[in-house]
Design an enzyme around this catalytic site. Structure first.
Site, PDB file in Angstrom:
ATOM      1  N   HIS A 553       6.658  -4.114  13.918  1.00 30.34           N
ATOM      2  CA  HIS A 553       7.379  -3.340  12.702  1.00 30.34           C
ATOM      3  C   HIS A 553       8.726  -3.128  12.941  1.00 30.34           C
ATOM      4  O   HIS A 553       9.279  -2.141  12.845  1.00 30.34           O
ATOM      5  CB  HIS A 553       6.399  -2.148  12.636  1.00 30.34           C
ATOM      6  CG  HIS A 553       5.023  -1.933  12.356  1.00 30.34           C
ATOM      7  ND1 HIS A 553       4.138  -2.235  13.308  1.00 30.34           N
ATOM      8  CD2 HIS A 553       4.294  -2.381  11.166  1.00 30.34           C
ATOM      9  CE1 HIS A 553       2.807  -2.198  12.488  1.00 30.34           C
ATOM     10  NE2 HIS A 553       3.193  -2.306  11.463  1.00 30.34           N
ATOM     11  N   HIS A 557       9.354  -7.983   9.955  1.00 32.55           N
ATOM     12  CA  HIS A 557       8.386  -7.571   9.272  1.00 32.55           C
ATOM     13  C   HIS A 557       8.713  -7.041   7.605  1.00 32.55           C
ATOM     14  O   HIS A 557       7.932  -7.419   6.760  1.00 32.55           O
ATOM     15  CB  HIS A 557       7.339  -6.574   9.881  1.00 32.55           C
ATOM     16  CG  HIS A 557       6.140  -6.013   9.012  1.00 32.55           C
ATOM     17  ND1 HIS A 557       5.228  -6.878   8.676  1.00 32.55           N
ATOM     18  CD2 HIS A 557       6.208  -4.680   8.815  1.00 32.55           C
ATOM     19  CE1 HIS A 557       4.277  -6.009   8.188  1.00 32.55           C
ATOM     20  NE2 HIS A 557       4.921  -4.703   7.905  1.00 32.55           N
ATOM     21  N   HIS A 593       9.243  -0.392   3.265  1.00 36.93           N
ATOM     22  CA  HIS A 593       8.001   0.261   3.484  1.00 36.93           C
ATOM     23  C   HIS A 593       7.958   0.573   4.884  1.00 36.93           C
ATOM     24  O   HIS A 593       7.046   1.512   5.179  1.00 36.93           O
ATOM     25  CB  HIS A 593       7.115  -0.629   2.996  1.00 36.93           C
ATOM     26  CG  HIS A 593       6.459  -1.720   4.035  1.00 36.93           C
ATOM     27  ND1 HIS A 593       7.367  -2.820   4.351  1.00 36.93           N
ATOM     28  CD2 HIS A 593       5.566  -1.798   4.860  1.00 36.93           C
ATOM     29  CE1 HIS A 593       6.559  -3.415   5.188  1.00 36.93           C
ATOM     30  NE2 HIS A 593       5.650  -2.969   5.758  1.00 36.93           N
ATOM     31  N   ASP A 594       8.470   0.149   5.905  1.00 32.51           N
ATOM     32  CA  ASP A 594       8.257   0.512   7.457  1.00 32.51           C
ATOM     33  C   ASP A 594       9.735   0.551   8.236  1.00 32.51           C
ATOM     34  O   ASP A 594       9.813   0.544   9.379  1.00 32.51           O
ATOM     35  CB  ASP A 594       7.679  -0.858   8.264  1.00 32.51           C
ATOM     36  CG  ASP A 594       6.109  -0.571   7.973  1.00 32.51           C
ATOM     37  OD1 ASP A 594       5.629   0.464   7.974  1.00 32.51           O
ATOM     38  OD2 ASP A 594       5.460  -1.561   8.292  1.00 32.51           O
ATOM     39  N   ASP A 704       1.607  -6.472   2.894  1.00 32.31           N
ATOM     40  CA  ASP A 704       1.725  -5.845   3.983  1.00 32.31           C
ATOM     41  C   ASP A 704       0.974  -6.607   5.126  1.00 32.31           C
ATOM     42  O   ASP A 704       1.370  -6.572   6.261  1.00 32.31           O
ATOM     43  CB  ASP A 704       1.339  -4.263   4.199  1.00 32.31           C
ATOM     44  CG  ASP A 704       1.863  -3.294   5.415  1.00 32.31           C
ATOM     45  OD1 ASP A 704       2.839  -4.179   6.133  1.00 32.31           O
ATOM     46  OD2 ASP A 704       1.208  -2.378   5.404  1.00 32.31           O
TER      47      ASP A 704
END
Length: 872
Positions: A553, A557, A593-594, A704
């Site tokens: 992550h 990614h 998002h991460d 994702d």
């Protein structure tokens, strides 16, 4: 005393804010409004309205009854029944306890022809009962004003003649007091008065409970001892007196409750008005405490100050500085009246803050969580020191103390409150203790609020410092921005970011930033939202830097998810379905998002009781990703959203937040059935707000998880990275928390990775990509890639391939080919023969629309298939 000005029917008393006026008439006849001083009785107007109008309310302390009393000779001229009736009427309407008792004693003297009388009232309960009298040795020449100034006399329950009568309920008639061993001769010795005969009788209420003791001493004119007839008359009159005293006590209790409620309301105002400064709050609270308890001093000792860490620095004998939570860090105290040390200031109250105070009694109260009500020299169980032997302020006499700990919501001790020196009385009573509990609760609330406010200020300042540090260390520097500025932004085709099969390993770190900028350019977001190009470069580099260097992550990614979203919006033509603001939010949400992912799951945050788990109630990491995105976007030079107006910015944040939170698979499982139902219904209206939210959420979830759709070599490497990250978390759970990790995170199960992958595809991925393809047939390569990788993982599963051999180059498996067909029966299960042969079923897929060509996608068009231009 008539406490309400006479007002004609239908008229009202003139009222102004904080002032009242009596209406009078001038000599010329014109009405004049004159201010008058608020008295104690003015506060009882509301209570008076609930009572019969013929009752006499208390007047100012010391005020004589308005009507002239008859002399003893005039009373005795009446016959016995008339005399008794008149004396009963005399007390029936009086609700002031002191005035009532004073009248009772005068009337007792008339009925018995006694020289002087006393009345003792019983207070307390159980073993704590005692008798108190403010009216001692009242004669026919005594004045009511003197009674209010007398210091109360306290007698232990069951001691002496009065105590015996209170305990036994018997009438005591002593002809010669000096012959009775219960008689205390000390008072006669002090006053010079000679006590001869005593008649002492209990005063009972209407339930025959003893509420006091009345005592009359010496018959006047040397008439000898009291007779049986005196006892009879005395007892008959005290029957009425008991009822009158009970009523007065009840009324006094209601007055006390009224004034206490008023005081607590005012105290609450202080607390909510003063939440910024501890000194100002405690100055007002302590002053109010002195007024509420009629005390000369009040102080609050704190174990923690807003600036401290909850521990006090102390220096032991060896000279080493240590931290202790047992001492008080500060003391706020206020004194008034005779206890003021420096009266030259002219201030009625003296307030001071003493650092590092020492108070043995306060420390005892804090440790034992006890309420202490004591006087000097009185032993307290468990306390070795002398009560009030230590005083924080020198040269102040401590005569009585009431102390209680201040607790927060976790029952931790914040400090101790002490009320000192009850005015005019020996000690604080039970009523004071009851009120003191409420007072302490309010004090604790106020102190806790101020401390939290101070912490909030510190947290805000700390956040500013963090942002400043972040802007320097975790943001793009000038050289990095200049380097990207000098580079030519490659085309989307050359970067291959339009493809659903994109693999990031062909790009270095700087090229991923260039590809990110190309996505903004090709979606025309820079022009539509007037994004400053240099700010976009700086923001993109900052996002990259704020991804941690974890196994999977990481920035790669985040970039891959954004690339898949870009492919969906362009090659999948989904940008036509959404507004420009939605497209902007989808791309930004995909990139962030991460961000700042720690390589652990939400369940791990909860298990480890991490700050993130305590900060949010659900979706811990997703909320953190969104808030971290907000943080870096506020750093100077990173604001790519400054052209948005207030409403656009609020809508954009809401869209971005929804996008990021949707990456929590818990939300996917919650909504997947509804999404499947919607895509299977040709009449679904995708312009509906909730349907659009669900569509965007499923798209970001598909992005994702899109590594499962990539070519086999990419999928294999990604699976190994994810597994390694999961195994690392499982190791921590086992070694640090003694917790058995989940199946997919158990390193001892690493050789079962192919089986895990097949289960992951079957339980999560297949249904998702099948639904996305039904929503838009242009997403079919994602489903084909997922099915191809399932076939490969299933093959490895059948071969029982070990984790170490998965990356072996000698294993040859089928790879994805977008030109290969998909068997409709393959969505649920792949036949063994197909897996063994490695063959692919063939069906043509729709061509990607050419740039600029209008295209309506699948069920999103809400049109029949023959009109959509796409084979269903």
């Amino acid at each position: 005393m008539d406490v309400v000005p006479s007002v004609a029917p239908g008229k009202q008393l003139h009222q102004f804010p904080n002032r009242q006026f009596r209406k009078t008439v001038s000599r010329e006849g014109a009405p004049i409004l004159k201010p008058y001083r608020r008295s104690f009785s003015d506060d009882l107007i509301n209570i008076r309205s609930l009572l019969p109008t013929n009752l006499q309310l208390p007047g100012e302390p010391g005020e004589e009854p308005s009507a002239r009393r008859r002399s003893r000779e005039e009373w005795r001229q009446l016959n016995e029944p008339d005399l008794m009736m008149e004396l009963v009427r005399d007390i029936a309407q009086d609700l002031d306890l002191v005035s009532l008792c004073f009248k009772i004693l005068l009337n007792v003297g008339i009925l018995t022809n006694g020289d002087r009388c006393s009345l003792f009232l019983i207070f307390g309960s159980g073993d704590q009962r005692f008798l108190v009298s403010k009216l001692f040795d009242v004669t026919e020449n005594s004045q009511l004003t003197d009674m209010y100034e007398h210091k109360p006399i306290r007698i232990p329950y069951g001691k002496g003649i009065v105590g015996y009568v209170a305990e036994s309920g018997e009438t005591v008639n002593i002809p010669d007091a000096y012959q009775d061993e219960r008689f205390n001769k000390a008072i006669d010795m002090q006053t010079g008065f000679r006590t001869k005969s005593i008649l002492c009788m209990p005063v009972k209420n209407n339930q025959s409970e003893i509420v006091g003791v009345a005592q009359v001493i010496n018959k006047k004119d040397e008439e000898g001892p009291f007779t049986a007839n005196d006892e009879k008359i005395f007892e008959r009159y005290l029957t009425f007196c008991g009822i009158g005293i009970t009523n007065a006590l009840l009324f006094q209790s209601s007055v006390i409750m009224y004034k206490r409620s008023d005081s607590l309301v005012l105290l609450a105002h202080y607390i909510f008005e003063e939440q910024r400064d501890m000194n100002n709050l405690l100055r007002r609270v302590l002053k109010k405490g002195c007024e509420m308890f009629s005390s000369t001093g009040c102080r609050i000792l704190l174990r923690e100050s807003p600036e401290s860490d909850g521990l006090t620095t102390v220096e032991p004998e060896n000279g080493q500085v240590v931290k202790s939570s047992e001492s008080f860090v500060s003391c706020f105290e206020i004194y008034t009246g005779d206890d003021i040390k420096n009266k030259e200031s002219g201030d009625e109250y003296e307030f001071q803050n003493i650092l590092t105070p020492q108070d043995a009694l306060a420390k005892f109260v804090a440790e034992k969580l006890k309420t202490i009500n004591a006087v000097p020299g009185e032993p307290i169980e468990g306390f070795e020191g002398m009560v009030c032997a230590e005083t924080i302020g020198a040269d102040r006499e401590i005569r009585s103390v009431l102390a209680m700990p201040i607790l927060n919501e976790s029952r931790n001790v914040l400090g101790v409150v002490e009320i000192l020196n009850k005015k005019g009385e020996e000690r604080f009573d039970r009523n004071d203790e009851s009120l003191f509990e409420a007072f302490t609760l309010f004090c604790g609330l106020g102190i806790y609020n101020v401390m939290n406010f101070e912490r909030l200020i510190k947290a805000n300042n700390a956040q500013k410092v963090v942002l400043e540090i972040l802007s320097y260390h975790a943001s793009a520097n000038k050289d990095e921005v200049s380097l990207i500025e000098r580079e030519e932004i490659p085309s989307a085709d050359s970067l291959n970011i339009l493809s659903f099969e994109f693999a990031d390993h062909s790009l270095d770190t700087d090229q991923t930033v260039l590809a990110t900028i190309r996505m903004f350019m090709d979606l025309d977001l820079i022009n539509k939202f007037r994004i400053d190009f240099q700010s976009l470069i700086r923001w993109s580099i900052t996002v990259r830097k704020n991804y941690r260097d974890v196994m999977y992550h990481n920035w790669r990614h985040g970039f891959n998810v954004a690339q898949m979203m870009f492919a969906m919006l362009t090659s999948g033509q989904m940008s036509q379905q959404f507004t420009d603001l939605e497209v902007f939010a989808l791309l930004v949400g995909s990139l962030c998002h991460d961000i700042d992912h720690r390589g652990t799951t939400n369940q791990f945050q909860k298990l480890s009781d991490s700050p993130l788990a305590n900060l949010y109630s659900t979706s811990f990491m997703e909320y953190h990703h969104f808030n971290h995105f907000l943080t870096i976007s506020q750093v100077e030079g990173n604001n790519i959203f400054k052209s948005l107006n207030e409403k656009e910015y609020a809508d954009f944040l809401d869209l971005t937040k929804t996008t990021i939170l949707a990456t929590d698979l818990a939300l996917y499982f919650k909504h997947k059935a509804l999404f499947k139902q919607l895509v299977e219904n040709p009449s679904t209206n995708w312009d509906d707000g909730e349907n659009r939210v669900l569509l965007r959420s499923m798209m970001i979830t598909g992005c994702d998880l899109s590594a499962i759709t990539k070519p086999w070599e990419v999928q294999r490497m990604v699976a190994e990275k994810i597994a390694s990250e999961f195994f690392n978390q499982g190791d921590i759970e086992r070694d640090k928390f003694g917790h058995t990790p989940a199946y997919m995170m158990d390193r001892s199960k690493r050789d079962e990775l192919p089986k895990m992958q097949v289960g992951f595809i079957d339980n999560i991925c297949l249904e998702l990509y099948e639904s996305l393809e039904k929503a838009n047939p242009l997403f079919r390569p994602l489903l084909d890639g997922c099915l191809s990788n399932r076939r490969n993982w299933s093959n490895l599963c059948e071969r029982r391939t070990s984790f170490a051999d998965i990356s072996s180059a000698n294993i040859t498996l089928t790879s994805i080919n977008t030109n290969r067909p998909r068997d409709s029966s393959f969505s649920d299960e792949i036949s063994d023969s197909d897996s063994e042969r490695g063959e692919s079923l063939k069906t043509p897929t729709p061509d990607i629309a050419e740039p600029g060509r209008a295209f309506t996608v699948g069920t999103l068009s809400n049109q029949p298939e023959e009109e959509s231009g796409v084979e269903g």
